[in-house]
Design a protein around this motif. Structure first.
Motif, PDB file in Angstrom:
ATOM      1  N   LEU A  34     -27.457   4.561  -7.440  1.00  0.00           N
ATOM      2  CA  LEU A  34     -27.491   5.484  -6.312  1.00  0.00           C
ATOM      3  C   LEU A  34     -28.837   5.387  -5.593  1.00  0.00           C
ATOM      4  N   GLY A  35     -29.916   5.313  -6.357  1.00  0.00           N
ATOM      5  CA  GLY A  35     -31.238   5.167  -5.759  1.00  0.00           C
ATOM      6  C   GLY A  35     -31.354   3.902  -4.929  1.00  0.00           C
ATOM      7  N   GLN A  36     -30.793   2.806  -5.411  1.00  0.00           N
ATOM      8  CA  GLN A  36     -30.836   1.548  -4.672  1.00  0.00           C
ATOM      9  C   GLN A  36     -30.066   1.644  -3.361  1.00  0.00           C
ATOM     10  N   ILE A  37     -28.925   2.312  -3.407  1.00  0.00           N
ATOM     11  CA  ILE A  37     -28.150   2.499  -2.180  1.00  0.00           C
ATOM     12  C   ILE A  37     -28.937   3.365  -1.192  1.00  0.00           C
ATOM     13  N   TYR A  38     -29.529   4.436  -1.695  1.00  0.00           N
ATOM     14  CA  TYR A  38     -30.311   5.306  -0.823  1.00  0.00           C
ATOM     15  C   TYR A  38     -31.484   4.562  -0.188  1.00  0.00           C
ATOM     16  N   ILE A  39     -32.108   3.647  -0.914  1.00  0.00           N
ATOM     17  CA  ILE A  39     -33.189   2.853  -0.320  1.00  0.00           C
ATOM     18  C   ILE A  39     -32.641   2.011   0.832  1.00  0.00           C
ATOM     19  N   GLN A  40     -31.498   1.383   0.630  1.00  0.00           N
ATOM     20  CA  GLN A  40     -30.886   0.575   1.689  1.00  0.00           C
ATOM     21  C   GLN A  40     -30.566   1.422   2.914  1.00  0.00           C
ATOM     22  N   GLN A  41     -30.226   2.690   2.670  1.00  0.00           N
ATOM     23  CA  GLN A  41     -29.894   3.607   3.766  1.00  0.00           C
ATOM     24  C   GLN A  41     -31.134   4.300   4.338  1.00  0.00           C
ATOM     25  N   ARG A  42     -32.301   3.955   3.791  1.00  0.00           N
ATOM     26  CA  ARG A  42     -33.579   4.546   4.201  1.00  0.00           C
ATOM     27  C   ARG A  42     -33.636   6.049   3.937  1.00  0.00           C
ATOM     28  N   LYS A  43     -32.933   6.465   2.896  1.00  0.00           N
ATOM     29  CA  LYS A  43     -32.967   7.853   2.441  1.00  0.00           C
ATOM     30  C   LYS A  43     -33.936   7.916   1.264  1.00  0.00           C
ATOM     31  N   TYR A  44     -35.212   7.844   1.585  1.00  0.00           N
ATOM     32  CA  TYR A  44     -36.226   7.666   0.550  1.00  0.00           C
ATOM     33  C   TYR A  44     -36.397   8.888  -0.344  1.00  0.00           C
ATOM     34  N   THR A  45     -36.239  10.072   0.192  1.00  0.00           N
ATOM     35  CA  THR A  45     -36.364  11.279  -0.627  1.00  0.00           C
ATOM     36  C   THR A  45     -35.266  11.322  -1.681  1.00  0.00           C
ATOM     37  N   GLU A  46     -34.032  11.011  -1.265  1.00  0.00           N
ATOM     38  CA  GLU A  46     -32.907  10.997  -2.200  1.00  0.00           C
ATOM     39  C   GLU A  46     -33.064   9.877  -3.229  1.00  0.00           C
ATOM     40  N   ALA A  47     -33.558   8.724  -2.773  1.00  0.00           N
ATOM     41  CA  ALA A  47     -33.776   7.605  -3.691  1.00  0.00           C
ATOM     42  C   ALA A  47     -34.801   7.975  -4.751  1.00  0.00           C
ATOM     43  N   ALA A  48     -35.897   8.576  -4.321  1.00  0.00           N
ATOM     44  CA  ALA A  48     -36.948   8.957  -5.273  1.00  0.00           C
ATOM     45  C   ALA A  48     -36.417   9.949  -6.295  1.00  0.00           C
ATOM     46  N   ALA A  49     -35.598  10.901  -5.853  1.00  0.00           N
ATOM     47  CA  ALA A  49     -35.037  11.892  -6.775  1.00  0.00           C
ATOM     48  C   ALA A  49     -34.138  11.219  -7.812  1.00  0.00           C
ATOM     49  N   ALA A  50     -33.301  10.281  -7.373  1.00  0.00           N
ATOM     50  CA  ALA A  50     -32.409   9.579  -8.298  1.00  0.00           C
ATOM     51  C   ALA A  50     -33.216   8.742  -9.288  1.00  0.00           C
ATOM     52  N   PHE A  51     -34.235   8.043  -8.805  1.00  0.00           N
ATOM     53  CA  PHE A  51     -35.065   7.224  -9.694  1.00  0.00           C
ATOM     54  C   PHE A  51     -35.839   8.081 -10.683  1.00  0.00           C
ATOM     55  N   ARG A  52     -36.302   9.243 -10.240  1.00  0.00           N
ATOM     56  CA  ARG A  52     -37.023  10.139 -11.157  1.00  0.00           C
ATOM     57  C   ARG A  52     -36.134  10.563 -12.325  1.00  0.00           C
ATOM     58  N   LEU A  53     -34.882  10.905 -12.010  1.00  0.00           N
ATOM     59  CA  LEU A  53     -33.945  11.293 -13.070  1.00  0.00           C
ATOM     60  C   LEU A  53     -33.731  10.147 -14.056  1.00  0.00           C
ATOM     61  N   ALA A  54     -33.639   8.932 -13.535  1.00  0.00           N
ATOM     62  CA  ALA A  54     -33.438   7.767 -14.408  1.00  0.00           C
ATOM     63  C   ALA A  54     -34.649   7.566 -15.310  1.00  0.00           C
ATOM     64  N   VAL A  55     -35.829   7.694 -14.738  1.00  0.00           N
ATOM     65  CA  VAL A  55     -37.061   7.499 -15.527  1.00  0.00           C
ATOM     66  C   VAL A  55     -37.223   8.607 -16.573  1.00  0.00           C
ATOM     67  N   GLU A  56     -36.881   9.829 -16.204  1.00  0.00           N
ATOM     68  CA  GLU A  56     -36.956  10.926 -17.162  1.00  0.00           C
ATOM     69  C   GLU A  56     -36.007  10.713 -18.331  1.00  0.00           C
ATOM     70  N   ALA A  57     -34.819  10.187 -18.030  1.00  0.00           N
ATOM     71  CA  ALA A  57     -33.817   9.970 -19.084  1.00  0.00           C
ATOM     72  C   ALA A  57     -34.210   8.817 -19.990  1.00  0.00           C
ATOM     73  N   GLU A  58     -34.759   7.741 -19.414  1.00  0.00           N
ATOM     74  CA  GLU A  58     -35.139   6.553 -20.190  1.00  0.00           C
ATOM     75  C   GLU A  58     -36.445   6.004 -19.653  1.00  0.00           C
ATOM     76  N   PRO A  59     -37.561   6.574 -20.083  1.00  0.00           N
ATOM     77  CA  PRO A  59     -38.862   6.170 -19.534  1.00  0.00           C
ATOM     78  C   PRO A  59     -39.232   4.707 -19.814  1.00  0.00           C
ATOM     79  N   TYR A  60     -38.610   4.081 -20.790  1.00  0.00           N
ATOM     80  CA  TYR A  60     -38.966   2.707 -21.121  1.00  0.00           C
ATOM     81  C   TYR A  60     -37.976   1.699 -20.575  1.00  0.00           C
ATOM     82  N   ASN A  61     -36.997   2.149 -19.816  1.00  0.00           N
ATOM     83  CA  ASN A  61     -35.997   1.266 -19.250  1.00  0.00           C
ATOM     84  C   ASN A  61     -36.579   0.551 -18.030  1.00  0.00           C
TER      85      ASN A  61
END
Length: 87
Positions: free
Chosen positions: A60-87
């Motif tokens: 979802l974050g990657q799609i949001y980046i393509q759509q230039r929805k950077y705030t939404e992308a950052a939020a999605a990436f933050r959730l991913a990092v919180e869930a798996e910080p070493y991924n």
């Protein structure tokens, strides 16, 4: 063979609407076929089951980046990092 995979994933989603896996596959297929609205819809369905799902949030974050929805992308990436910080 995306057409065949799409049909099978749609069948799986109809049979098991209470499972996130078919929607994740549908999201991947839609993303690959540049059907971003469908991809977003399906990844959001996955996140309705598990808001911490790393794969759905990253896609979802990657799609949001393509759509230039950077705030939404950052939020999605933050959730991913919180869930798996070493991924």
């Amino acid at each position: 063979d995306y057409d065949h995979a799409l049909k099978e994933a749609q069948k799986a989603a109809a049979i098991a609407p209470d499972r996130p896996q078919p929607f994740y596959i549908l999201g991947l297929i839609a993303s690959t076929q540049n059907r971003t609205d469908d991809a977003v819809e399906n990844f959001k369905k996955v996140l309705a089951f598990d808001p911490q799902d790393v794969g759905a949030n990253v896609n979802l974050g990657q799609i949001y980046i393509q759509q230039r929805k950077y705030t939404e992308a950052a939020a999605a990436f933050r959730l991913a990092v919180e869930a798996e910080p070493y991924n």
